[in-house]
Design a protein around this motif. Structure first.
Motif, short mmCIF file in Angstrom:
data_model
loop_
_atom_site.label_atom_id
_atom_site.label_comp_id
_atom_site.label_asym_id
_atom_site.label_seq_id
_atom_site.Cartn_x
_atom_site.Cartn_y
_atom_site.Cartn_z
N ILE A 1 0.83 -1.21 0.00
CA ILE A 1 0.00 0.00 0.00
C ILE A 1 0.86 1.25 0.00
N SER A 2 1.87 1.28 0.84
CA SER A 2 2.64 2.51 1.06
C SER A 2 3.49 2.90 -0.14
N PHE A 3 4.15 1.93 -0.76
CA PHE A 3 5.08 2.26 -1.84
C PHE A 3 4.41 2.92 -3.04
N PRO A 4 3.36 2.34 -3.64
CA PRO A 4 2.76 3.00 -4.81
C PRO A 4 2.08 4.32 -4.46
N LEU A 5 1.39 4.38 -3.33
CA LEU A 5 0.68 5.62 -2.95
C LEU A 5 1.65 6.75 -2.65
N SER A 6 2.65 6.49 -1.81
CA SER A 6 3.58 7.55 -1.43
C SER A 6 4.40 8.03 -2.62
N THR A 7 4.81 7.12 -3.49
CA THR A 7 5.60 7.51 -4.66
C THR A 7 4.78 8.35 -5.63
N PHE A 8 3.57 7.91 -5.92
CA PHE A 8 2.72 8.63 -6.88
C PHE A 8 2.38 10.02 -6.39
N PHE A 9 1.91 10.13 -5.16
CA PHE A 9 1.49 11.43 -4.65
C PHE A 9 2.68 12.33 -4.33
N LEU A 10 3.83 11.75 -4.06
CA LEU A 10 5.04 12.55 -3.86
C LEU A 10 5.43 13.26 -5.15
N ILE A 11 5.43 12.52 -6.25
CA ILE A 11 5.73 13.12 -7.55
C ILE A 11 4.66 14.13 -7.94
N LEU A 12 3.41 13.80 -7.67
CA LEU A 12 2.31 14.70 -7.99
C LEU A 12 2.42 16.01 -7.21
N GLY A 13 2.84 15.93 -5.95
CA GLY A 13 3.00 17.14 -5.15
C GLY A 13 4.07 18.06 -5.70
N ILE A 14 5.17 17.50 -6.20
CA ILE A 14 6.23 18.32 -6.80
C ILE A 14 5.75 18.92 -8.12
N VAL A 15 5.00 18.16 -8.89
CA VAL A 15 4.49 18.66 -10.18
C VAL A 15 3.59 19.87 -9.96
N PHE A 16 2.77 19.85 -8.93
CA PHE A 16 1.85 20.96 -8.68
C PHE A 16 2.57 22.23 -8.23
N ILE A 17 3.63 22.09 -7.44
CA ILE A 17 4.26 23.27 -6.84
C ILE A 17 5.48 23.73 -7.63
N TYR A 18 5.95 22.96 -8.60
CA TYR A 18 7.19 23.30 -9.30
C TYR A 18 7.08 24.54 -10.18
N PRO A 19 5.98 24.75 -10.93
CA PRO A 19 5.92 25.95 -11.80
C PRO A 19 6.13 27.23 -11.00
N LYS A 20 6.75 28.21 -11.64
CA LYS A 20 7.06 29.46 -10.96
C LYS A 20 5.81 30.21 -10.57
N GLU A 21 4.80 30.20 -11.42
CA GLU A 21 3.55 30.89 -11.12
C GLU A 21 2.64 29.98 -10.31
N LYS A 22 2.41 30.35 -9.06
CA LYS A 22 1.59 29.54 -8.15
C LYS A 22 0.15 30.05 -8.16
N THR A 23 -0.80 29.13 -8.10
CA THR A 23 -2.21 29.46 -7.99
C THR A 23 -2.78 28.81 -6.74
N MET A 24 -3.98 29.24 -6.36
CA MET A 24 -4.63 28.65 -5.19
C MET A 24 -4.86 27.15 -5.39
N PHE A 25 -5.26 26.78 -6.59
CA PHE A 25 -5.51 25.36 -6.87
C PHE A 25 -4.22 24.55 -6.74
N ARG A 26 -3.11 25.06 -7.28
CA ARG A 26 -1.85 24.33 -7.22
C ARG A 26 -1.38 24.17 -5.78
N ILE A 27 -1.54 25.20 -4.98
CA ILE A 27 -1.10 25.12 -3.58
C ILE A 27 -1.94 24.10 -2.82
N LYS A 28 -3.26 24.13 -3.01
CA LYS A 28 -4.13 23.16 -2.34
C LYS A 28 -3.83 21.73 -2.80
#
Length: 220
Positions: free
Chosen positions: A74-101
């Motif tokens: 359970i832990s390996f696929p979930l933590s890896t997927f959402f970890l990468i997803l979290g970086i993808v959302f916050i990486y762009p220079k222009e931040k929005t409310m949706f990206r932060i949430k």
């Protein structure tokens, strides 16, 4: 030598435990420090790479037969997927409310899954072997993981209340950078205009001198 001692003496086990320890300390620092700052970003990247290495070590430990599949199922696929997803959302220079949430939800989901994996592996080495997962083990793991889930929910609610302040810090920083760039461009254009005028005056003076010499020669 116990099964836990054996995995701790192996290179993969050492990487697993060291990375997990670093990720826990990085997580505590992220929870304490002010959000949206440079130190928060640095701690976030440390947290990302420490969990990434821990997940990699867990996968390799399973591949080498040091831990059973049930400890990372359970832990390996979930933590890896959402970890990468979290970086993808916050990486762009222009931040929005949706990206932060989305970043907050992704990182907290990855954190809960990662901590659940640590709890499962601790259960495997200290309480009951999970080579054959039984209903009693599932119920015990759920009870052990329940506090982690509750704390994760409260952490998400806390961070969601900070979204407005985080967005304000990012937007203020971005506006300051844009103003700085505009000021630099304006100064460059101004210097270029001054140089152009100076060069033009020099050319006009040289033309006048040449014309004066030509008239003097003609009079002679």
């Amino acid at each position: 030598m116990t099964e836990l001692d054996f995995i701790m003496d192996s290179p993969i086990g050492a990487l697993l435990f060291v990375s997990a320890a670093i990720s826990v300390f990085a997580l505590l620092s992220i929870l304490i420090m002010r959000k949206g700052t440079e130190t928060h970003s640095i701690a976030g990247y440390v947290y990302f790479f420490s969990i990434a290495f821990a997940n990699y070590a867990s996968a390799m430990a399973f591949y080498e037969g040091l831990i059973p599949l049930s400890t990372i199922l359970i832990s390996f696929p979930l933590s890896t997927f959402f970890l990468i997803l979290g970086i993808v959302f916050i990486y762009p220079k222009e931040k929005t409310m949706f990206r932060i949430k989305a970043h907050i939800l992704s990182m907290m989901t990855a954190t809960v899954a990662f901590l659940q994996g640590i709890t499962t592996q601790w259960y495997h080495f200290k309480i009951s072997l999970l080579d054959v997962l039984q209903w009693n083990d599932i119920r015990a793991l759920f009870v052990l993981s329940l506090p982690i889930l509750v704390i994760g929910i409260f952490a998400v609610l806390h961070f969601m209340n900070e979204v407005d302040n985080i967005y304000l810090r990012y937007s203020t920083k971005q506006n300051n950078e844009e103003k700085s760039i505009e000021a630099n461009v304006h100064n460059i254009d101004l210097n270029h205009s001054i140089q152009t005028r100076s060069n033009t005056e020099v050319i006009y003076k040289e033309d006048e001198r040449e014309e004066t010499r030509t008239r003097a020669n003609q009079n002679q």
